[in-house]
Motif scaffolding. Structure first.
Motif, PDB file in Angstrom:
ATOM      1  N   ASN A   1     -50.643 -57.546  44.206  1.00 32.52           N
ATOM      2  CA  ASN A   1     -50.558 -56.645  45.359  1.00 32.52           C
ATOM      3  C   ASN A   1     -51.808 -55.804  45.557  1.00 32.52           C
ATOM      4  O   ASN A   1     -51.809 -54.871  46.360  1.00 32.52           O
ATOM      5  CB  ASN A   1     -49.336 -55.729  45.225  1.00 32.52           C
ATOM      6  CG  ASN A   1     -48.045 -56.531  45.188  1.00 32.52           C
ATOM      7  OD1 ASN A   1     -47.862 -57.445  45.990  1.00 32.52           O
ATOM      8  ND2 ASN A   1     -47.172 -56.224  44.243  1.00 32.52           N
ATOM      9  N   ALA A   2     -52.863 -56.124  44.836  1.00 27.07           N
ATOM     10  CA  ALA A   2     -54.081 -55.322  44.890  1.00 27.07           C
ATOM     11  C   ALA A   2     -54.920 -55.641  46.118  1.00 27.07           C
ATOM     12  O   ALA A   2     -54.809 -56.703  46.726  1.00 27.07           O
ATOM     13  CB  ALA A   2     -54.912 -55.569  43.641  1.00 27.07           C
ATOM     14  N   ILE A   3     -55.760 -54.704  46.445  1.00 25.79           N
ATOM     15  CA  ILE A   3     -56.819 -54.927  47.429  1.00 25.79           C
ATOM     16  C   ILE A   3     -58.042 -55.368  46.633  1.00 25.79           C
ATOM     17  O   ILE A   3     -58.467 -54.686  45.697  1.00 25.79           O
ATOM     18  CB  ILE A   3     -57.128 -53.642  48.209  1.00 25.79           C
ATOM     19  CG1 ILE A   3     -55.910 -53.226  49.026  1.00 25.79           C
ATOM     20  CG2 ILE A   3     -58.363 -53.831  49.088  1.00 25.79           C
ATOM     21  CD1 ILE A   3     -56.036 -51.854  49.635  1.00 25.79           C
ATOM     22  N   ASN A   4     -58.585 -56.519  46.966  1.00 23.10           N
ATOM     23  CA  ASN A   4     -59.746 -57.054  46.264  1.00 23.10           C
ATOM     24  C   ASN A   4     -60.951 -57.031  47.188  1.00 23.10           C
ATOM     25  O   ASN A   4     -60.881 -57.539  48.310  1.00 23.10           O
ATOM     26  CB  ASN A   4     -59.470 -58.478  45.784  1.00 23.10           C
ATOM     27  CG  ASN A   4     -58.340 -58.509  44.787  1.00 23.10           C
ATOM     28  OD1 ASN A   4     -58.428 -57.922  43.724  1.00 23.10           O
ATOM     29  ND2 ASN A   4     -57.261 -59.181  45.144  1.00 23.10           N
ATOM     30  N   ILE A   5     -62.030 -56.447  46.709  1.00 18.68           N
ATOM     31  CA  ILE A   5     -63.244 -56.318  47.500  1.00 18.68           C
ATOM     32  C   ILE A   5     -64.402 -56.929  46.725  1.00 18.68           C
ATOM     33  O   ILE A   5     -64.710 -56.499  45.612  1.00 18.68           O
ATOM     34  CB  ILE A   5     -63.555 -54.841  47.806  1.00 18.68           C
ATOM     35  CG1 ILE A   5     -62.378 -54.185  48.519  1.00 18.68           C
ATOM     36  CG2 ILE A   5     -64.839 -54.729  48.625  1.00 18.68           C
ATOM     37  CD1 ILE A   5     -62.480 -52.673  48.614  1.00 18.68           C
ATOM     38  N   PHE A   6     -65.037 -57.936  47.300  1.00 23.74           N
ATOM     39  CA  PHE A   6     -66.241 -58.547  46.710  1.00 23.74           C
ATOM     40  C   PHE A   6     -67.465 -57.953  47.395  1.00 23.74           C
ATOM     41  O   PHE A   6     -67.476 -57.758  48.611  1.00 23.74           O
ATOM     42  CB  PHE A   6     -66.244 -60.055  46.940  1.00 23.74           C
ATOM     43  CG  PHE A   6     -65.546 -60.864  45.886  1.00 23.74           C
ATOM     44  CD1 PHE A   6     -64.620 -60.321  45.037  1.00 23.74           C
ATOM     45  CD2 PHE A   6     -65.829 -62.211  45.758  1.00 23.74           C
ATOM     46  CE1 PHE A   6     -63.978 -61.081  44.079  1.00 23.74           C
ATOM     47  CE2 PHE A   6     -65.201 -62.990  44.801  1.00 23.74           C
ATOM     48  CZ  PHE A   6     -64.274 -62.423  43.957  1.00 23.74           C
ATOM     49  N   MET A   7     -68.493 -57.702  46.614  1.00 23.66           N
ATOM     50  CA  MET A   7     -69.746 -57.178  47.141  1.00 23.66           C
ATOM     51  C   MET A   7     -70.883 -58.083  46.710  1.00 23.66           C
ATOM     52  O   MET A   7     -70.998 -58.443  45.537  1.00 23.66           O
ATOM     53  CB  MET A   7     -69.976 -55.766  46.619  1.00 23.66           C
ATOM     54  CG  MET A   7     -71.210 -55.108  47.140  1.00 23.66           C
ATOM     55  SD  MET A   7     -71.222 -53.383  46.605  1.00 23.66           S
ATOM     56  CE  MET A   7     -72.939 -53.023  46.806  1.00 23.66           C
ATOM     57  N   THR A   8     -71.713 -58.473  47.654  1.00 23.25           N
ATOM     58  CA  THR A   8     -72.858 -59.334  47.342  1.00 23.25           C
ATOM     59  C   THR A   8     -73.980 -58.508  46.707  1.00 23.25           C
ATOM     60  O   THR A   8     -74.018 -57.283  46.853  1.00 23.25           O
ATOM     61  CB  THR A   8     -73.393 -60.017  48.603  1.00 23.25           C
ATOM     62  OG1 THR A   8     -73.829 -59.020  49.525  1.00 23.25           O
ATOM     63  CG2 THR A   8     -72.341 -60.903  49.238  1.00 23.25           C
ATOM     64  N   PRO A   9     -74.895 -59.167  46.013  1.00 20.81           N
ATOM     65  CA  PRO A   9     -76.022 -58.442  45.414  1.00 20.81           C
ATOM     66  C   PRO A   9     -76.898 -57.775  46.479  1.00 20.81           C
ATOM     67  O   PRO A   9     -77.005 -58.261  47.605  1.00 20.81           O
ATOM     68  CB  PRO A   9     -76.821 -59.530  44.694  1.00 20.81           C
ATOM     69  CG  PRO A   9     -75.893 -60.670  44.537  1.00 20.81           C
ATOM     70  CD  PRO A   9     -74.930 -60.587  45.676  1.00 20.81           C
ATOM     71  N   THR A  10     -77.511 -56.680  46.078  1.00 20.17           N
ATOM     72  CA  THR A  10     -78.462 -56.023  46.954  1.00 20.17           C
ATOM     73  C   THR A  10     -79.812 -56.724  46.853  1.00 20.17           C
ATOM     74  O   THR A  10     -80.021 -57.573  45.994  1.00 20.17           O
ATOM     75  CB  THR A  10     -78.629 -54.548  46.568  1.00 20.17           C
ATOM     76  OG1 THR A  10     -79.057 -54.477  45.202  1.00 20.17           O
ATOM     77  CG2 THR A  10     -77.336 -53.783  46.736  1.00 20.17           C
TER      78      THR A  10
END
Length: 93
Positions: free
Chosen positions: A46-55
């Motif tokens: 039930n989590a919110i999953n957020i992926f972030m790309t490299p800077t």
């Protein structure tokens, strides 16, 4: 629960192969991302999953001759495939 995953920069720095979209091995970028996404869904359904790309980085290409954007694209693909939220700070540079 919110899972915030900043992925790819170590893979890029260590020249890990990109792999393919359906890869499920822990020796490629796609494979590791797919394994991680599956584990997040199983462990935190039930989590919110957020992926972030490299800077942006100062080096632009690895010894295997791929660009950081290749890893960012893999992260975007996996986030989209699993309906995860995503942040792409690389687009801001």
């Amino acid at each position: 629960v919110i899972n915030f995953i900043f992925a790819g920069t170590n893979d890029y720095g260590n020249d890990v192969p990109i792999g393919t979209k359906n890869d499920n091995t822990n020796t490629t970028v796609y494979g590791a991302l797919n394994i991680m996404a599956n584990n997040l869904i199983t462990t935190f359904p039930n989590a919110i999953n957020i992926f972030m790309t490299p800077t942006k980085r100062s080096d632009s290409v690895t010894n295997n001759h791929y660009f950081l954007e290749s890893i960012a694209s893999a992260i975007k693909d996996v986030a989209s495939n699993y309906n995860f939220n995503n942040i792409f700070p690389r687009n801001k540079f």
